[in-house]
Design a protein around this motif. Structure first.
Motif, PDB file in Angstrom:
ATOM      1  N   VAL A  44       0.853  -1.179   0.000  1.00  0.00           N
ATOM      2  CA  VAL A  44       0.000   0.000   0.000  1.00  0.00           C
ATOM      3  C   VAL A  44       0.894   1.235   0.000  1.00  0.00           C
ATOM      4  O   VAL A  44       2.082   1.156   0.336  1.00  0.00           O
ATOM      5  N   ALA A  45       0.315   2.368  -0.381  1.00  0.00           N
ATOM      6  CA  ALA A  45       1.073   3.614  -0.477  1.00  0.00           C
ATOM      7  C   ALA A  45       0.324   4.715   0.258  1.00  0.00           C
ATOM      8  O   ALA A  45      -0.906   4.738   0.299  1.00  0.00           O
ATOM      9  N   ARG A  46       1.095   5.634   0.833  1.00  0.00           N
ATOM     10  CA  ARG A  46       0.516   6.803   1.485  1.00  0.00           C
ATOM     11  C   ARG A  46       1.017   8.047   0.762  1.00  0.00           C
ATOM     12  O   ARG A  46       2.221   8.275   0.654  1.00  0.00           O
ATOM     13  N   PHE A  53      -3.493   4.998   3.963  1.00  0.00           N
ATOM     14  CA  PHE A  53      -2.828   4.264   2.885  1.00  0.00           C
ATOM     15  C   PHE A  53      -3.845   3.832   1.836  1.00  0.00           C
ATOM     16  O   PHE A  53      -4.983   3.499   2.160  1.00  0.00           O
ATOM     17  N   VAL A 125       4.342  10.183  -3.444  1.00  0.00           N
ATOM     18  CA  VAL A 125       4.113   9.147  -2.435  1.00  0.00           C
ATOM     19  C   VAL A 125       5.134   9.316  -1.308  1.00  0.00           C
ATOM     20  O   VAL A 125       6.333   9.347  -1.550  1.00  0.00           O
ATOM     21  N   GLU A 127       5.195   7.240   1.496  1.00  0.00           N
ATOM     22  CA  GLU A 127       5.581   5.982   2.128  1.00  0.00           C
ATOM     23  C   GLU A 127       4.936   4.792   1.429  1.00  0.00           C
ATOM     24  O   GLU A 127       3.776   4.839   1.042  1.00  0.00           O
ATOM     25  N   LEU A 128       5.722   3.725   1.281  1.00  0.00           N
ATOM     26  CA  LEU A 128       5.215   2.429   0.840  1.00  0.00           C
ATOM     27  C   LEU A 128       5.276   1.495   2.043  1.00  0.00           C
ATOM     28  O   LEU A 128       6.202   1.583   2.845  1.00  0.00           O
ATOM     29  N   CYS A 129       4.296   0.619   2.140  1.00  0.00           N
ATOM     30  CA  CYS A 129       4.236  -0.266   3.301  1.00  0.00           C
ATOM     31  C   CYS A 129       3.668  -1.622   2.877  1.00  0.00           C
ATOM     32  O   CYS A 129       2.705  -1.689   2.113  1.00  0.00           O
ATOM     33  N   LYS A 139      -6.352   3.214   9.194  1.00  0.00           N
ATOM     34  CA  LYS A 139      -5.265   3.753   8.363  1.00  0.00           C
ATOM     35  C   LYS A 139      -5.460   3.386   6.890  1.00  0.00           C
ATOM     36  O   LYS A 139      -4.566   3.563   6.073  1.00  0.00           O
ATOM     37  N   LEU A 140      -6.653   2.835   6.544  1.00  0.00           N
ATOM     38  CA  LEU A 140      -6.955   2.416   5.172  1.00  0.00           C
ATOM     39  C   LEU A 140      -8.257   3.053   4.702  1.00  0.00           C
ATOM     40  O   LEU A 140      -9.144   3.344   5.505  1.00  0.00           O
TER      41      LEU A 140
END
Length: 158
Positions: A44-46, A53, A125, A127-129, A139-140
């Motif tokens: 996922v990306a933020r 995300f 972007v 952050e990638l997680c 958080k989604l």
């Protein structure tokens, strides 16, 4: 004269009904997304400045195919090149669009694909997680939760 009034009344009623139906029908945001799973976790990306995300992807440009748009979005967000012959449909998810007025729906057409390159967040972007099914749902986005639940049900993530 009564038949003319009845005809006008029915026409007016039809116009009002059409206007009401349009007002009640949801607005759709049509998006494409990449479902990427590695070591039983989903990517996922933020976005910069956001606290939620999202599944990587985005909207089509005018005249773009799903494949072209998905490749462009993944290049822009993740700085990788999708391997076109590996792109295959995963599923379609629809829910209230995050941060949009009530009734604005997002329809996310999701694909799986292999890629070349190193996953790196782009300028847009932050952050990638890699997440498992126990990732905090607050958080989604709603579609993100739906996708995560679907991956868990299919036994693709922990």
């Amino acid at each position: 004269m009564p038949s003319v009034c009845l005809l006008l009344s029915l026409s007016l009623l039809s116009i009002v009904a059409s206007a009401c139906a349009m007002a009640l029908s949801p607005t759709f945001i049509d998006k494409l997304a990449l479902i990427l799973v590695h070591n039983r976790k989903q990517l996922v990306a933020r976005s910069r400045g956001k606290n939620v995300f999202f599944t990587p992807g985005g909207k089509r440009e005018p005249g773009e195919s799903d494949e072209d748009a998905l490749c462009r979005e993944c290049s822009e967000e993740l700085t990788v090149d999708l391997i076109r012959p590996s792109i295959k449909p995963y599923g379609v998810f629809q829910a209230q669009a995050f941060g949009k007025p009530e009734g604005t729906m997002v329809r996310m057409t999701c694909y799986e694909a292999d890629y070349k390159g190193t996953l790196t967040p782009s300028e847009e972007v932050e952050e990638l997680c890699w997440i498992a099914s126990d990732f905090p749902h607050d958080k989604l986005s709603v579609t993100g939760i739906m996708i995560l639940d679907d991956l868990k049900v299919k036994g693709l993530i922990d």
